[in-house]
Each structure stands twice: as C-alpha cells, then as structure tokens.
Write an enzyme that holds these catalytic residues in place. Structure first.
Site, mmCIF file in Angstrom:
data_model
loop_
_atom_site.group_PDB
_atom_site.id
_atom_site.type_symbol
_atom_site.label_atom_id
_atom_site.label_comp_id
_atom_site.label_asym_id
_atom_site.label_seq_id
_atom_site.Cartn_x
_atom_site.Cartn_y
_atom_site.Cartn_z
ATOM 1 N N HIS A 275 -2.317 -1.938 2.999
ATOM 2 C CA HIS A 275 -1.202 -2.675 3.361
ATOM 3 C C HIS A 275 0.215 -1.988 2.821
ATOM 4 O O HIS A 275 1.472 -1.803 3.582
ATOM 5 C CB HIS A 275 -1.165 -4.098 2.544
ATOM 6 C CG HIS A 275 -0.208 -4.896 2.671
ATOM 7 N ND1 HIS A 275 0.122 -5.665 3.756
ATOM 8 C CD2 HIS A 275 1.089 -5.042 1.897
ATOM 9 C CE1 HIS A 275 1.322 -6.339 3.616
ATOM 10 N NE2 HIS A 275 1.651 -5.947 2.409
ATOM 11 N N GLU A 276 0.274 -1.423 1.698
ATOM 12 C CA GLU A 276 1.571 -1.055 0.948
ATOM 13 C C GLU A 276 1.924 0.186 2.266
ATOM 14 O O GLU A 276 3.003 0.590 2.426
ATOM 15 C CB GLU A 276 1.335 -0.523 -0.291
ATOM 16 C CG GLU A 276 1.272 -1.580 -1.204
ATOM 17 C CD GLU A 276 2.431 -2.630 -1.297
ATOM 18 O OE1 GLU A 276 3.375 -2.297 -1.127
ATOM 19 O OE2 GLU A 276 2.172 -3.755 -1.368
ATOM 20 N N HIS A 279 3.735 -0.514 5.367
ATOM 21 C CA HIS A 279 5.096 -0.590 5.285
ATOM 22 C C HIS A 279 5.865 0.858 5.538
ATOM 23 O O HIS A 279 6.997 0.789 6.207
ATOM 24 C CB HIS A 279 5.708 -1.286 3.770
ATOM 25 C CG HIS A 279 5.361 -2.652 3.703
ATOM 26 N ND1 HIS A 279 5.748 -3.547 4.343
ATOM 27 C CD2 HIS A 279 4.689 -3.196 2.857
ATOM 28 C CE1 HIS A 279 5.522 -4.777 3.981
ATOM 29 N NE2 HIS A 279 4.521 -4.622 2.918
ATOM 30 N N GLU A 353 5.364 -8.185 6.820
ATOM 31 C CA GLU A 353 4.343 -8.247 6.034
ATOM 32 C C GLU A 353 2.868 -8.451 7.094
ATOM 33 O O GLU A 353 2.002 -7.929 6.591
ATOM 34 C CB GLU A 353 4.441 -9.354 4.933
ATOM 35 C CG GLU A 353 5.371 -9.356 4.113
ATOM 36 C CD GLU A 353 5.015 -8.096 3.015
ATOM 37 O OE1 GLU A 353 3.824 -7.754 2.817
ATOM 38 O OE2 GLU A 353 5.894 -7.354 2.654
ATOM 39 N N ASP A 357 -0.118 -5.992 7.536
ATOM 40 C CA ASP A 357 -1.517 -6.567 7.261
ATOM 41 C C ASP A 357 -2.254 -5.919 8.298
ATOM 42 O O ASP A 357 -3.502 -5.587 8.191
ATOM 43 C CB ASP A 357 -1.637 -8.079 7.358
ATOM 44 C CG ASP A 357 -1.057 -8.896 5.935
ATOM 45 O OD1 ASP A 357 -1.048 -7.997 4.856
ATOM 46 O OD2 ASP A 357 -0.753 -9.960 5.690
#
Length: 414
Positions: A275-276, A279, A353, A357
């Site tokens: 997930h990080e 970004h 976000e 995801d």
C-alpha cells in the site's frame, strides 16, 4: 468594524468545528458498542468499550487544548495586546531581519510553553491509562529539548533568508521566497531520514526472519528500486503501530514500527508495504508536491500584494503595523479563508488511499492480507470504528476503516 467582522468569522468557524466534534462523539456514543461486520474475530465488547473510552478521553483533552489555543488567539489579536507586542519587538532592535526572527520565535516559544500541560497530560495520563505510553519522563524531556532546538534553528534560518530576500529584492522577493521555500522543502525531504529522524529513533534493517525475502520479492514485483526497508524502535515511546514512506529520490525508504512487526503476520506486513509503495508508484507524492507548490506560488504573490495594502493593519484595529505583524495578519486571515477547503483536501487524500489499496491488492494478489492488517491496526490502536459520516468526510485523510475494509473485500486483482 473590520476587527468585529474577523472575530465573528473566527468564532463561527470555531463553533462549527466544535459542533463537528460533538456530532462525532454523539455518533460514537450511539453506535460504539456495535461490532462491525467482518470485525467479529478481532473485537469483543471489552475492546469496543475500551475504544470508546479512549476516544472520548483523547477528544476531551484535544477539546480543552483547542479551547485554550482559541482563547489565547482572541486575547492576543482582539484585545490590544497585538499592537503592544509589535511595538515591543520594534523597540528591541533596528535590524529588519532580527526583528522578524524575534517576532515569530517568541510567539512560537510562548505558545509551546503554554501548551506543555496538555501534552504532558495526554502522554502520561491518557496514553498511559490505556496502555500505550512506554516513554519515561526523562526521555520525554530529552525529545522535547531536541525538537525545540531543531525547530528554532530551522525557523530562524527560514526567517533570516526570507527577510534577507525581501531587503535584497523589494519588488521580486515573492518569487525568490517561493523558490527558496520549495528548494528548502525538497532539501528537508532528503536530509530528514538520515540526519533528523535518527536523533529521535534507532533505525535498523528488518530483523524478522524470512520477512526481508518476502518484502524484496514484493518490491521486485512492484518494479520499485528502494534504498531500504527498515524498522524503527517505536516501542521505546509508544505501543501504537504504523508504517510510513519517507525521503525522496535515491534516499527514499519505508519505515516499519517494531510494534507493527510484532502484531502482524508476514503477509499482512507485506500488504501494508505494498500500500505504501502504491503511493509512490501512483505518483501521489509527486502530485501532492506539485499541487502544494502551485498554491504556494499563488499564495506568495497574494502575500506580496496584501502586505503593501494600507488598510491591512485596520483589519485588527491597528493604525500601523510592522512587516512581521502584517505577515501575521495575512496568515490569520488566510486560515479563515482556507478553512472551507479542508474537506476538499481530505477527499483528495482519501482518493489516493483508495488507489494505493487497489495497487496493494494487485501486487499481493488478494485483498485479504491488507484487510486483516487494517482490522488489527484499528483494534491494537483503539481507533474509532464509528466516526460520524459528515465528520469523516470533512476531516479524514483515510477512508473510515470499516468502510475501507468492506471496500477491500469487494476488490479483485486487476
């Protein structure tokens, strides 16, 4: 008349924020005992009761701190104290740069000292009561002193350069100041992971056996060349868990709290990291930097125009005002004007976000690991599972965790 109009706007905005707090807590009081669908295995009535109590107590401290801050703001700006302070600073020195440094640093210093009781109570009473605080008072003092020294050095440097640029180019300083602040921000992103952050925490390679190999395989699949994945000794200060992306360019890295590593399976940790990484791969960070710089450029031009307006001091009932005082007036007015943009900023963040995801689900191949990781995070951190929908839309930078988990479970790898 102008000061009364500004004061009225400030009071109305403040009252609106307190109403948002009220409906959010009222919503929690009404639904806080309901176990959300999908959370049955991680939660029980005891945890829900503890979560509600923690949210109420944390919010209470935050409310008292906010009331105190707003009271100080009204006293300082609307009772005649501000022009007295402005004349006091002007009487200390004839130097344009030194007067600017003293003007802002004294305000920050006084505000920090007055807010200390709230910080101490939150850390050593509320956080300790719910089993989160692991910090000794000595460590708290050391952290506080370090952070203050760093803050004042950086603040003094920024003000010195900004005020020097103003004297060097009176007609073009707004462009130069914008360029300096942009470059300074990028510079801090480069040096913070290796100079500032290690002053507070110890960073080391992930020591969990087998985890590094799984992280490396996931990163290769994501096509990301990353300097490091490290763990941080967060447990030295708190039992809260988290992970974050830091740095830029060749110095970027992912940091895992050691508390997070202890709480989760390898698959869940890999999903959180994916997930990080999402970004970064989706260029959310780059887009946010560009957006901020565009607004900063426009803002610098507006400040340049506004600071020359003869009627500016009258907004707070002053006849004259120094250059630093004029900047503070502009900053206060800007905070009122920008308040309605808060939900737009939150929406943009929530959109990012959701994309991150989906990226994690694509890389990991399933939504289950990230969903279970979020459930654990919310349970371990006693996160509010029942925020009021309007409050969440207005403030939340992440989708509410129940909504987020349900959305994840409906995803499939693209």
């Amino acid at each position: 008349m102008a000061p009364y109009i500004l004061l009225t706007i400030f009071v109305l905005i403040t009252a609106f924020t307190y109403w948002l707090r009220y409906i959010n807590l009222a919503w929690l009081k009404k639904y806080g005992s309901v176990v959300p669908v999908g959370f049955e295995d991680a939660l029980n009535p005891e945890i829900l009761e503890k979560t509600s109590a923690y949210t109420f107590e944390s919010s209470r401290v935050s409310l008292y701190s906010s009331l105190f801050d707003n009271f100080l703001t009204i006293i300082f700006l609307f009772t005649g104290l501000f022009p007295l302070y402005d004349r006091f600073i002007a009487g200390l020195t004839n130097s344009f740069i030194i007067s600017g440094i003293l003007f802002f640093i004294i305000i920050v210093m006084v505000q920090t000292l007055l807010e200390l009781p709230f910080s101490l109570y939150s850390t050593f009473v509320v956080e300790a009561k719910y089993g989160f605080n692991t910090m000794t008072f000595r460590l708290w003092v050391v952290d506080f002193l370090k952070s203050q020294v760093i803050n004042y050095i950086l603040l003094g440097l920024i003000i010195s350069v900004v005020f020097w640029l103003i004297t060097w180019s009176p007609s073009k300083w707004w462009v130069l100041v914008w360029a300096f602040m942009a470059l300074f921000g990028l510079f801090m992103m480069f040096i913070s992971p290796y100079i500032i952050e290690p002053l507070f925490n110890k960073f080391e390679p992930v020591t969990e056996e087998g985890l590094s190999d799984k992280i490396r395989a996931m990163m290769e699949k994501a096509g990301l060349k990353l300097g490091k994945v490290v763990q941080m000794d967060a447990s030295k200060r708190s039992k809260h868990s988290n992970a974050y992306f830091t740095g830029i360019g060749k110095v970027k890295r992912i940091v895992l709290y050691d508390t997070l590593i202890k709480q989760m399976t390898h698959e869940e940790i890999v999903a959180v990291l994916a997930h990080e990484i999402g970004h970064w791969k989706k260029k959310h960070i780059l887009k946010r930097i560009i957006m901020v710089e565009i607004f900063m450029f426009l803002g610098a031009w507006i400040v340049f125009q506004a600071v020359q307006w003869n009627g500016l001091p009258a907004l707070l009932g002053m006849v004259t005002a120094s250059f630093p005082a004029r900047l503070l007036i502009i900053g206060f007015v800007a905070s009122l004007v920008m308040f309605p943009i808060t939900p737009l900023s939150a929406w943009l963040s929530r959109r990012d976000e959701k994309e991150a995801d989906q990226f994690a689900v694509d890389i990991v191949g399933s939504p289950d690991s990230l969903a279970s990781a979020l459930i654990k995070l919310s349970s371990e951190n006693l996160s509010n599972l029942h925020p009021h929908p309007f409050y969440a839309k207005f403030y939340y930078s992440h989708p509410p965790v129940v909504q987020r988990v349900n959305r994840l479970k409906s995803m499939s790898p693209e």
